[in-house]
Every structure is written in C-alpha cells, then in structure tokens.
Scaffold this motif. Structure first.
Motif, mmCIF file in Angstrom:
data_model
loop_
_atom_site.group_PDB
_atom_site.id
_atom_site.type_symbol
_atom_site.label_atom_id
_atom_site.label_comp_id
_atom_site.label_asym_id
_atom_site.label_seq_id
_atom_site.Cartn_x
_atom_site.Cartn_y
_atom_site.Cartn_z
ATOM 1 N N PRO A 108 -9.772 -2.685 17.775
ATOM 2 C CA PRO A 108 -9.724 -2.863 16.308
ATOM 3 C C PRO A 108 -9.335 -1.578 15.568
ATOM 4 N N LEU A 109 -9.793 -0.444 16.078
ATOM 5 C CA LEU A 109 -9.466 0.838 15.438
ATOM 6 C C LEU A 109 -7.968 1.087 15.457
ATOM 7 N N VAL A 110 -7.353 0.896 16.605
ATOM 8 C CA VAL A 110 -5.917 1.134 16.732
ATOM 9 C C VAL A 110 -5.121 0.169 15.866
ATOM 10 N N MET A 111 -5.554 -1.094 15.815
ATOM 11 C CA MET A 111 -4.826 -2.096 15.051
ATOM 12 C C MET A 111 -4.981 -1.899 13.544
ATOM 13 N N ASP A 112 -6.214 -1.635 13.112
ATOM 14 C CA ASP A 112 -6.482 -1.581 11.670
ATOM 15 C C ASP A 112 -5.967 -0.312 11.015
ATOM 16 N N MET A 113 -6.087 0.817 11.693
ATOM 17 C CA MET A 113 -5.736 2.083 11.053
ATOM 18 C C MET A 113 -4.252 2.152 10.717
ATOM 19 N N GLY A 114 -3.417 1.700 11.631
ATOM 20 C CA GLY A 114 -1.985 1.698 11.347
ATOM 21 C C GLY A 114 -1.642 0.777 10.200
ATOM 22 N N GLY A 115 -2.333 -0.383 10.122
ATOM 23 C CA GLY A 115 -2.099 -1.310 9.025
ATOM 24 C C GLY A 115 -2.499 -0.736 7.682
ATOM 25 N N ASN A 116 -3.619 -0.011 7.652
ATOM 26 C CA ASN A 116 -4.063 0.602 6.398
ATOM 27 C C ASN A 116 -3.068 1.640 5.901
ATOM 28 N N VAL A 117 -2.561 2.453 6.801
ATOM 29 C CA VAL A 117 -1.577 3.466 6.413
ATOM 30 C C VAL A 117 -0.286 2.797 5.956
ATOM 31 N N GLY A 118 0.124 1.732 6.652
ATOM 32 C CA GLY A 118 1.329 1.010 6.258
ATOM 33 C C GLY A 118 1.201 0.413 4.870
ATOM 34 N N THR A 119 0.020 -0.154 4.548
ATOM 35 C CA THR A 119 -0.219 -0.721 3.220
ATOM 36 C C THR A 119 -0.158 0.366 2.156
ATOM 37 N N GLN A 120 -0.740 1.532 2.447
ATOM 38 C CA GLN A 120 -0.640 2.661 1.518
ATOM 39 C C GLN A 120 0.816 3.006 1.240
ATOM 40 N N SER A 121 1.608 3.056 2.280
ATOM 41 C CA SER A 121 3.012 3.451 2.132
ATOM 42 C C SER A 121 3.809 2.424 1.341
ATOM 43 N N THR A 122 3.556 1.119 1.570
ATOM 44 C CA THR A 122 4.284 0.096 0.803
ATOM 45 C C THR A 122 3.901 0.157 -0.675
ATOM 46 N N THR A 123 2.625 0.413 -0.967
ATOM 47 C CA THR A 123 2.181 0.524 -2.357
ATOM 48 C C THR A 123 2.831 1.715 -3.034
ATOM 49 N N ILE A 124 2.870 2.837 -2.336
ATOM 50 C CA ILE A 124 3.494 4.049 -2.884
ATOM 51 C C ILE A 124 4.977 3.819 -3.121
ATOM 52 N N PHE A 125 5.634 3.108 -2.198
ATOM 53 C CA PHE A 125 7.065 2.826 -2.363
ATOM 54 C C PHE A 125 7.306 1.958 -3.587
ATOM 55 N N ALA A 126 6.487 0.899 -3.753
ATOM 56 C CA ALA A 126 6.672 -0.013 -4.887
ATOM 57 C C ALA A 126 6.480 0.716 -6.211
#
Length: 459
Positions: free
Chosen positions: A324-342
C-alpha cells in the motif's frame, strides 16, 4: 481589514450586531466588497444585512455576478427585489444569467412591471450579443432642437454624471441620427441647432451583433458610450466602457494566452469545466466512468502482477506490508502534480508550447521528494521488518522503489494532463485514473523486481 474582522467575529446578540452595524457602515464600499468576498458564505448574508440600504446596493453592484447570485439564493424575496430594482438593467441581466432558471423566473415575476419589461427586453436578445450588454439609461433628444434646449434636458435628467457624457440625437420616429459630447454643448451657442454639432451618424451597433464587436468598436472609436440600435436603426440603448471592461480584460487575457500557445486550450478547458459542474448529470457520469473503467482494468492488471510475484510474497511475507505504501505514495505525488499543472495553466504560469522546462523541474522536485521519502521509509522498513525477519535488504528495496515511484508520479502528473490537452481530451477527470493505472503497475513491478533481485528470490 477592519470590515473583515468585524464580519468574522459576528455575534447574534443584539448589542453585538448593533456595534458591527455602526462600524461597517462607516467603511468604504471597496473594503466592504473585498471583506465580503473573503468571509465564509454562511456569514456573508448576515454581514450584508448589516449594511444600510444605500450602502448595501452600492456594495452589491460591485460584487461579481456569481457572488451576487450566492447572496440572492440565501436572502428573502422582499429584500432581494429591493436590491434588484436598484440595479442597472444590464447588471440585472448578468445576475439572472448566474441564477438557476427557476429562481430567476420567480424573481422576474415579482419585479415591478417597468423593471420586468426592461429585463425581458434584454434577455430576449441572444446570449453574448450586444443587446444583452446595453444599458437603457441614456439621454436622447430630438434632432430639431437647439443647444440650449438640449442642455436643459441634461440639467433636468436624473441620470448619473457618467451616463451624461454623450447625448444621442434621434428623429421623430426614434431613428438614430448621431451623438454630441456634452462638453461640446456647454461650449456652443445656446441658439445653435444641435444638428450642427452632431457626430457619429455612422457609429452604432445592432443589438443582435456579437458583444465582442461592441468591445472592438469602443476601442476603435475611443468613445465613452456606443449607441445600440435595432435592425431598422432605431435607438434602443447604449453600451459604455464599464459594461465591457470584463470582456476587454478577458480578450486581453485570451490574446496573451494565445501568444503563449494556450488560448484555445483555456477556452476549451472552460467549456469542459462548465459542462462537468453545471451540465447534465449523465454527461458527468459517462465521462468520469469512462476513465474509471481504465482504473478498473488497471487494477485487474495489478492483481495479475501480484499473482505473478506470488513466490516472492510467499518467501518474504513482510514484503506485502509495504505494497500500500508504494502504491499510494506515488499516486499522492501524481495528484499534487496534476493540481499544480491545472492551476499553473489557468494562471498562465505554464505555457504548453514550452512545457519541457516545467516537466524537468517537476521531475527534479519529484526526485528530491522521492529521495527524502525513500530514505525515511527504507530506514523504517529496515528496522521494523527487514532486520527482525533476517531480510535487511528489504529496507533498501522499499527505499529504492519509493524513490522511483514518487519520481515517476511527479513526471506523470505533469506530463499526462499536457498530453491529454494536446490530444483534445479533458484532463480534469482523465489524468488521475491514467496516473493511478500506470503508477500502480509500474511501481509494483519495480518493487517486486527489486525485492526479488536484492534478496535473491526468483519469480
């Protein structure tokens, strides 16, 4: 910031409300507008009711149409009607365009006959047309009178000073003949026929013309107001610079964004957002479920991947703890990046024709975050599960996997929205499902591969 502090600390006690009322009514309209915009919606109506009638109307006129609509929804009908009656006709139209159709229809029905007729007249013109923008508050005189008579009409008019900068000339059948700047009337001989001073006989816009044509004409003619006529040339109203200031700012922004390569993307993004927020529910369901099905398929593929590495999980049961750690952490960072891009795209901080520098920066940031998180998580994994279970290299596998997944998440979060925009897809509901699918599959593959490699386990 006095008004904001008063509004935030509102008390329902009569004594507290009386003190607040005295305080806020002594403040400038601009400060009140800014403060009302910043406090929480629940207190906004209560705060607005503290204002005297004249100040409340002045403040309401300065609020954005969407903020006006929010207030209207929460206020009682009688006080709403009082405020709407005091607005200029074009401002009423902007407000009604923001309100749900049922609420707008109910309010219009309760207006006075004269006000209701004015609203229906403007709403009868097509959206984004000059007719929707025009004001019905103007001064027109007949073309056969003298300068002295025209000045008498100016003096007797109930219009504001800014509405009297120009006087329009019409004939006996209300056909538009031209205009005269008021300052020219003041300087002219009172016995001079106004026809001798008229100008702009060819300067007018039809009510059905696009609103951006009115913007362009005001810019080209440098006039304080532009006459609006019907299809036959009869004067209907005028459009002032204040009526189109928002459109001018919008046009300037879109021009700048177009030069930066994002103009069309921004317009398209605005349409997508409007359809998702205010459009058909089934549209949102169809669009969002399409991308979520991709996540569902991705989840099945991840399940198959875990099955493929079943031998590793059987050999090192502790490895399952960090999935779960490996799966969730990358997703959280990806969501941050998409929000920053938008947000960067909306504020023109990111130009899509020069996105590579931004992506490189995002990857560097992701790598730095991944390094910090990887070292931290790797150390915890080493002392928590690795060393006690005789697999100390498990900590290294967790740390390296986390570094790779976080870096990958940052790259995907910055690049996928850009790629989707370029391909003509809505990145709002689509980017995160793609990121989740790619990141989960790739992240777990990296993790299990590293665990198998470092611990010498073949799958």
């Amino acid at each position: 910031m006095m008004a904001q502090n008063v509004f935030k600390n509102l008390s329902l006690q009569p004594s507290g409300l009386q003190v607040a009322k005295q305080t806020v009514n002594q403040l400038e309209v601009r400060e009140l507008v800014r403060s009302l915009s910043e406090i929480e919606p629940k207190k906004r109506v209560l705060a607005f009711r503290l204002l005297d009638k004249s100040k409340a109307i002045a403040v309401f006129e300065e609020l954005a149409p969407n903020q006006q609509a929010d207030l209207i929804r929460e206020m009682e009908n009688p006080e709403v009607i009082t405020i709407i009656e005091a607005l200029d006709p074009d401002d009423r139209v902007k407000l009604f365009e923001e309100l749900p159709a049922k609420i707008a229809k109910r309010l219009i029905a309760n207006l006075s006959p004269q006000t209701r007729d004015a609203v229906n007249l403007l709403l009868g013109y097509p959206e984004r047309s000059a007719g929707r923008l025009m004001s019905l508050r103007y001064l027109a005189v007949h073309n056969h009178i003298t300068v002295g008579a025209a000045l008498a009409s100016v003096r007797e008019s109930q219009l504001r000073d800014d509405e009297l900068e120009m006087v329009f000339l019409i004939d006996s059948e209300r056909f538009y003949r031209g205009f005269i700047r008021t300052v020219r009337l003041i300087k002219a001989n009172p016995d001079t026929p106004v026809e001798m001073l008229l100008d702009g006989s060819n300067v007018a816009i039809r009510a059905t013309d696009p609103e951006m044509k009115a913007v362009q004409m005001l810019k080209d003619t440098d006039l304080p107001a532009l006459p609006v006529v019907d299809s036959e040339g009869r004067l209907l109203g005028d459009i002032t610079f204040d009526d189109v200031i928002d459109l001018i700012q919008e046009e300037a922004t879109e021009t700048a964004l177009s030069q930066g390569g994002v103009g069309n993307l921004l317009s398209r993004d605005r349409v997508w957002s409007d359809r998702l927020v205010r459009g058909s529910i089934w549209y949102s369901v169809r669009l969002r479920i399409l991308f979520l099905i991709i996540t569902l398929i991705g989840g099945m593929l991840v399940g198959g991947l875990i099955e493929r590495f079943e031998e590793i999980l059987e050999a090192v049961v502790a490895a399952a703890i960090f999935i779960p750690l490996v799966m969730d952490m990358g997703g959280n960072v990806g969501t941050q990046s998409t929000t920053i891009f938008a947000r960067g795209l909306a504020w023109n901080h990111i130009q899509t024709n020069q996105v590579i520098p931004y992506l490189l920066r995002e990857v560097r940031i992701g790598a730095m975050i991944g390094l910090i998180l990887g070292i931290t998580a790797g150390a915890i994994a080493y002392f928590w599960q690795g060393l006690p279970n005789g697999v100390p290299l498990l900590g290294l596998a967790v740390g390296l996997s986390l570094f790779c997944v976080v870096t990958l998440g940052a790259f995907l979060g910055g690049s996928l929205p850009w790629i989707m925009l370029k391909l003509g897809f809505d990145h709002g509901p689509g980017a995160d499902p793609f990121i989740t699918t790619i990141k989960d599959f790739t992240g777990l593959w990296i993790y299990f591969s590293l665990v198998g490699l470092l611990l010498g386990i073949e799958s």
